[in-house]
Write a protein that holds these residues in place. Structure first.
Motif, PDB file in Angstrom:
ATOM      1  N   ALA A 656       0.847  -1.196   0.000  1.00 36.25           N
ATOM      2  CA  ALA A 656       0.000   0.000   0.000  1.00 36.25           C
ATOM      3  C   ALA A 656       0.878   1.239   0.000  1.00 36.25           C
ATOM      4  O   ALA A 656       1.994   1.232   0.540  1.00 36.25           O
ATOM      5  N   SER A 657       0.373   2.293  -0.599  1.00 35.03           N
ATOM      6  CA  SER A 657       1.091   3.568  -0.627  1.00 35.03           C
ATOM      7  C   SER A 657       0.102   4.708  -0.535  1.00 35.03           C
ATOM      8  O   SER A 657      -0.936   4.710  -1.205  1.00 35.03           O
ATOM      9  N   SER A 658       0.406   5.679   0.299  1.00 37.16           N
ATOM     10  CA  SER A 658      -0.377   6.907   0.364  1.00 37.16           C
ATOM     11  C   SER A 658       0.204   7.940  -0.588  1.00 37.16           C
ATOM     12  O   SER A 658       1.352   7.820  -1.033  1.00 37.16           O
ATOM     13  N   ASN A 659      -0.585   8.923  -0.924  1.00 35.86           N
ATOM     14  CA  ASN A 659      -0.139  10.088  -1.704  1.00 35.86           C
ATOM     15  C   ASN A 659       0.689   9.684  -2.923  1.00 35.86           C
ATOM     16  O   ASN A 659       1.842  10.085  -3.096  1.00 35.86           O
ATOM     17  N   ILE A 660       0.086   8.885  -3.782  1.00 32.85           N
ATOM     18  CA  ILE A 660       0.777   8.371  -4.970  1.00 32.85           C
ATOM     19  C   ILE A 660       1.424   9.479  -5.807  1.00 32.85           C
ATOM     20  O   ILE A 660       2.589   9.351  -6.225  1.00 32.85           O
ATOM     21  N   PRO A 661       0.751  10.600  -6.085  1.00 38.83           N
ATOM     22  CA  PRO A 661       1.396  11.641  -6.907  1.00 38.83           C
ATOM     23  C   PRO A 661       2.508  12.398  -6.180  1.00 38.83           C
ATOM     24  O   PRO A 661       3.203  13.206  -6.802  1.00 38.83           O
ATOM     25  N   GLY A 662       2.661  12.195  -4.863  1.00 36.56           N
ATOM     26  CA  GLY A 662       3.678  12.933  -4.117  1.00 36.56           C
ATOM     27  C   GLY A 662       3.323  14.384  -3.902  1.00 36.56           C
ATOM     28  O   GLY A 662       4.207  15.244  -3.818  1.00 36.56           O
ATOM     29  N   ARG A 663       2.043  14.687  -3.768  1.00 39.86           N
ATOM     30  CA  ARG A 663       1.590  16.064  -3.598  1.00 39.86           C
ATOM     31  C   ARG A 663       2.189  16.669  -2.326  1.00 39.86           C
ATOM     32  O   ARG A 663       2.248  16.023  -1.272  1.00 39.86           O
ATOM     33  N   ASP A 664       2.631  17.906  -2.419  1.00 37.90           N
ATOM     34  CA  ASP A 664       3.225  18.611  -1.288  1.00 37.90           C
ATOM     35  C   ASP A 664       2.113  19.269  -0.471  1.00 37.90           C
ATOM     36  O   ASP A 664       1.819  20.456  -0.606  1.00 37.90           O
ATOM     37  N   ASN A 665       1.492  18.477   0.402  1.00 38.23           N
ATOM     38  CA  ASN A 665       0.406  19.000   1.226  1.00 38.23           C
ATOM     39  C   ASN A 665       0.961  19.873   2.344  1.00 38.23           C
ATOM     40  O   ASN A 665       1.919  19.502   3.025  1.00 38.23           O
ATOM     41  N   ASP A 682       8.684  36.325   8.201  1.00 40.20           N
ATOM     42  CA  ASP A 682       8.949  35.203   7.305  1.00 40.20           C
ATOM     43  C   ASP A 682       8.288  33.935   7.843  1.00 40.20           C
ATOM     44  O   ASP A 682       7.962  33.831   9.028  1.00 40.20           O
ATOM     45  N   ALA A 683       8.098  32.950   6.959  1.00 41.80           N
ATOM     46  CA  ALA A 683       7.399  31.726   7.363  1.00 41.80           C
ATOM     47  C   ALA A 683       7.988  30.518   6.658  1.00 41.80           C
ATOM     48  O   ALA A 683       8.570  30.622   5.576  1.00 41.80           O
ATOM     49  N   ILE A 684       7.837  29.356   7.314  1.00 41.88           N
ATOM     50  CA  ILE A 684       8.155  28.081   6.684  1.00 41.88           C
ATOM     51  C   ILE A 684       6.910  27.200   6.784  1.00 41.88           C
ATOM     52  O   ILE A 684       6.160  27.268   7.755  1.00 41.88           O
ATOM     53  N   PRO A 685       6.661  26.387   5.771  1.00 38.80           N
ATOM     54  CA  PRO A 685       5.442  25.565   5.775  1.00 38.80           C
ATOM     55  C   PRO A 685       5.548  24.369   6.722  1.00 38.80           C
ATOM     56  O   PRO A 685       6.633  23.837   6.967  1.00 38.80           O
ATOM     57  N   ILE A 686       4.400  23.959   7.254  1.00 39.44           N
ATOM     58  CA  ILE A 686       4.290  22.722   8.039  1.00 39.44           C
ATOM     59  C   ILE A 686       3.851  21.627   7.084  1.00 39.44           C
ATOM     60  O   ILE A 686       2.740  21.633   6.564  1.00 39.44           O
ATOM     61  N   ARG A 687       4.750  20.677   6.830  1.00 34.89           N
ATOM     62  CA  ARG A 687       4.501  19.637   5.831  1.00 34.89           C
ATOM     63  C   ARG A 687       4.218  18.298   6.507  1.00 34.89           C
ATOM     64  O   ARG A 687       4.388  18.125   7.715  1.00 34.89           O
ATOM     65  N   GLN A 688       3.813  17.317   5.692  1.00 38.59           N
ATOM     66  CA  GLN A 688       3.685  15.949   6.184  1.00 38.59           C
ATOM     67  C   GLN A 688       5.076  15.365   6.399  1.00 38.59           C
ATOM     68  O   GLN A 688       6.074  15.873   5.872  1.00 38.59           O
ATOM     69  N   THR A 689       5.148  14.303   7.206  1.00 36.01           N
ATOM     70  CA  THR A 689       6.454  13.771   7.590  1.00 36.01           C
ATOM     71  C   THR A 689       7.266  13.275   6.406  1.00 36.01           C
ATOM     72  O   THR A 689       8.495  13.257   6.451  1.00 36.01           O
ATOM     73  N   ALA A 690       6.599  12.855   5.335  1.00 38.25           N
ATOM     74  CA  ALA A 690       7.281  12.377   4.128  1.00 38.25           C
ATOM     75  C   ALA A 690       6.332  12.563   2.947  1.00 38.25           C
ATOM     76  O   ALA A 690       5.117  12.679   3.128  1.00 38.25           O
TER      77      ALA A 690
END
Length: 714
Positions: A656-665, A682-690
């Motif tokens: 199984a794999s999540s986020n197949i397209p690799g979208r930068d959520n 200034d700001a930095i985004p909070i992203r998913q762990t991978a």
């Protein structure tokens, strides 16, 4: 580790003996009767009829038995069958009983995940075959309407409420700290394995008077009774492994398991967005004991314990500095419960204990917390007449919380004793109309506060088998979270009021459901500062959540394939936490949608799955603009795929794999604490762990029946 046990469910539930009992249940007009209970008298073996009235189950028993059919709204049916020479098909016709209790089901705010209700929208097997869930119980429910996917948290957010507003119960007993402890922006998972459960009751609001201490929602999980055979299961995965043994005697079963989780090897291969000093790891074990006392009584015992932790470098000040966050966690949950039939009264209840201990080290700031929850409950259900039944109960909880800031030599502790009583009555006016009314009372020793909460609901069947309309509502309350009650002892109950209107149509294995809801909040917490530095704690907050939920599920149109599609519109505004006015919470996107498709391919002995979760983005406060919660991230999307393959009947290979397209959520932004020389923050985004999570596992079952076929359970 939930994915380990999720696939185990696929391996265990199919291991039945070769004697199959099958047939159909219809009424005197030839219409199929769904959700009828079919079982062998004086045993726990049986099933429920599907939407088209058909049923099938398997048994190891032999000789002559009475086959019993119970259907809501119909007279009890019994017939003698020979299990040594069963008929290929049993055609059962049941007669309508006009005055039968609960001829219809109240479905407003309720979504069953079992074979016991006409309101079924998900079955237990869906928990383990939904790709986006990755074997997590809550992950499957996040594909249902009314929920919001918050990818950097992982817990269950329902209809504009915070995750802390959803309470989780196992066999009616409350679970403390049901989600694993984690670091900021690292999503949590439920601790318990899905193969422990045979179904669930998920209320998105307006729930029964039997349950309390939840402003938004409850998830009540029902554990399995006695498994059908002795077997051993072994799992080998990219993130760990485990062993599980089930021993079954005539009236008793014992399940023991041990598992190890370590993401370090996986993180060395798959790139991560986080800077891990020590990837998440853990060990857990569990024992589950079931025992039948005669034909009408059942007692259960369960113990689960785990230890784990993680450490990572967290950006501070836009990455110009970093700090090391270390977490060690130990957790234990134990319960004993029973169900006893005494004449015309069903007694059920039990005791549970939760103990969660977290030890944090953030640079040179060291602190730990201990949260213990004791819960005792006794419920009596009695049917007085064919039209009237009542449920009454008593329960008590003890909350013991302590936090120790060793760096600053500060310790806080409190104990709260709460006592609750409830009563709820069902009155069937006709086969088309049922009314329910309930009342719940409670008292808190710490707050020195008592409360009384009425709740009610009804359901009406529309003429011509055109579905049903339900309505539910009432008053609900919840104690503030322990970290605040430790600081201020006299905090009162936070309150909410729910009103829900529901329409449900279920025909030929197709379900359509639409629901309108409105929820008001009172006494929400407000404060200044942040964790470890809360000040000016008060209960001036309020708010509302309102919206629309829709669900369509189809198990018939396409051969070998089923799918469901859901959509939720949630308008949530609340003044809470550090906000000075009503805002849309970051955890409550307005538009939420999901789709799940599962296709079984017989020649390949495989099941393919695809799921999609989307929303319109998360609100956050941009200090470069006026106001609070004044900006929104780009829309969130997660497309997941799964493939399960059986090279042999007792082996499953699962990928199984999540986020197949690799979208930068993106889930929000961390802003610098001060303005830059040129002005602005200034700001930095909070992203998913991978970018994505990939899981590969091999699951093997050993049993006396070496030819057990798992295909029907994919």
């Amino acid at each position: 580790m939930a994915i380990v046990f999720s696939i185990f469910l696929l391996l265990q539930v199919a291991s039945l003996s070769p004697k199959q009992i099958s047939g159909s249940v219809t009424d005197t007009k030839g219409e199929p009767v769904a959700a009828a209970n079919i079982y062998l008298e004086s045993t726990y073996e049986g099933t429920s009829s599907d939407a088209d009235g058909t049923f099938r189950f398997k048994t190891r028993r032999s000789g002559t038995y009475i086959l019993v059919v119970q259907a809501l709204g119909f007279k009890l049916f019994k017939t003698e069958i020979d299990l040594d020479n069963p008929a290929p098909h049993y055609d059962i016709v049941v007669e309508e009983k006009v005055s039968s209790l609960q001829a219809i089901s109240i479905t407003a705010g309720v979504m069953e995940a079992s074979d016991e209700s006409r309101a079924v929208v998900l079955k237990p097997i869906d928990v383990v075959t939904t790709p986006a869930a990755m074997g997590d119980i809550v992950g499957a429910f996040q594909t249902l309407p009314g929920t919001s996917t918050v990818g950097n948290d992982g817990r269950l957010f329902v209809r504009g409420g915070d995750a802390s507003e959803t309470a989780i119960f196992i066999d009616g007993l409350k679970v403390g700290n049901a989600f694993g402890s984690t670091a900021p922006n690292v999503p949590a998972r439920t601790r318990f394995n899905p193969n422990l459960f045979k179904g669930s009751f998920f209320s998105t609001g307006g729930y029964s008077a039997e349950y309390g201490q939840a402003l938004s929602s409850i998830l009540a999980l029902k554990t399995v009774d006695i498994p059908l055979r002795t077997q051993t299961d072994i799992s080998l995965m990219t993130v760990g492994g485990g062993i599980d043994h089930t021993q079954v005697w005539e009236n008793t079963s014992l399940i023991a398991s041990a598992n190890i989780l370590d993401l370090k090897p996986y993180h060395l291969i798959i790139p991560q967005n986080f800077d891990w000093e020590r990837s998440p790891y853990g060990l857990d074990g569990e024992l589950s004991l079931r025992h039948k006392l005669g034909s009408n009584h059942m007692v259960k015992g369960y113990v689960y314990t785990e230890r784990g932790g993680m450490s990572l470098w967290s950006d501070e000040g836009l990455g110009t500095q970093t700090e090391l966050i270390e977490l060690d966690n130990t957790y234990t949950y134990a319960q004993t419960s029973g169900r006893f039939l005494l004449s015309d009264v069903i007694l059920r209840g039990g005791l549970s204990f939760s103990d969660n201990r977290d030890d944090y080290l953030i640079e040179d700031f060291n602190f730990d917390t201990r949260h213990q929850l004791y819960h005792g409950k006794l419920v009596a259900d009695k049917i007085f007449t064919d039209r009237f039944s009542i449920k009454t109960g008593l329960e008590s909880t003890i909350t013991d919380y302590e936090e120790d800031y060793r760096t600053e030599d500060v310790r806080r502790h409190y104990t709260d004793y709460q006592y609750h009583a409830f009563a709820e009555a069902d009155f069937t006016i006709s086969n088309s109309l049922v009314v329910r009314g309930g009342l719940r009372a409670g008292h808190s020793s710490r707050a020195n506060q008592s409360w009384l909460q009425p709740r009610g609901s009804f359901a009406f069947n529309l003429p011509g088998n055109n579905g049903q309309i339900s309505m539910a509502g009432g008053w609900f309350s919840q104690s503030p979270q322990p970290v605040f009650r430790a600081l201020q002892p006299n905090l009162k109950q936070q309150k909410s009021q729910h009103v829900i209107v529901n329409y449900l149509l279920s025909k030929s294995n197709r379900t359509f459901r639409v629901e309108l809801f409105h929820k008001n909040y009172e006494n929400l917490l407000q404060y200044e500062g942040q964790r470890f530095r809360y000040e000016n704690i008060r209960q001036d907050g309020d708010g509302f959540a309102r919206g629309l939920d829709m669900l369509f599920r189809d198990q018939t149109t396409f051969s070998g394939m089923e799918y469901w599609v859901s959509y939720s519109f949630i308008d949530s505004q609340r003044k809470y936490a550090g906000f000075s006015e009503r805002v849309q919470p970051s955890f409550a996107p307005r538009h939420n949608g999901s789709a799940v498709v599962k296709k079984f391919i017989s020649p390949l002995k495989s099941q393919l799955g695809i799921s999609l979760n989307v929303n319109d983005g998360y609100t956050y406060t941009n200090p470069n603009q006026p106001g609070e919660m004044n900006a929104r991230t780009k829309p969130f999307a997660n497309l997941s795929l799964s493939w399960s393959y059986l090279p042999r009947p007792n082996i499953i290979i699962h990928v199984a794999s999540s986020n197949i397209p690799g979208r930068d959520n993106i889930f929000g932004y961390d802003f610098s604490p001060s303005q830059e020389p040129g002005g602005g923050f200034d700001a930095i985004p909070i992203r998913q762990t991978a970018p994505r999570f990939i899981m590969l596992g091999v699951f093997i079952t050993f049993s006396g029946d070496k030819n057990a076929n798992q295909l029907n359970n994919l």
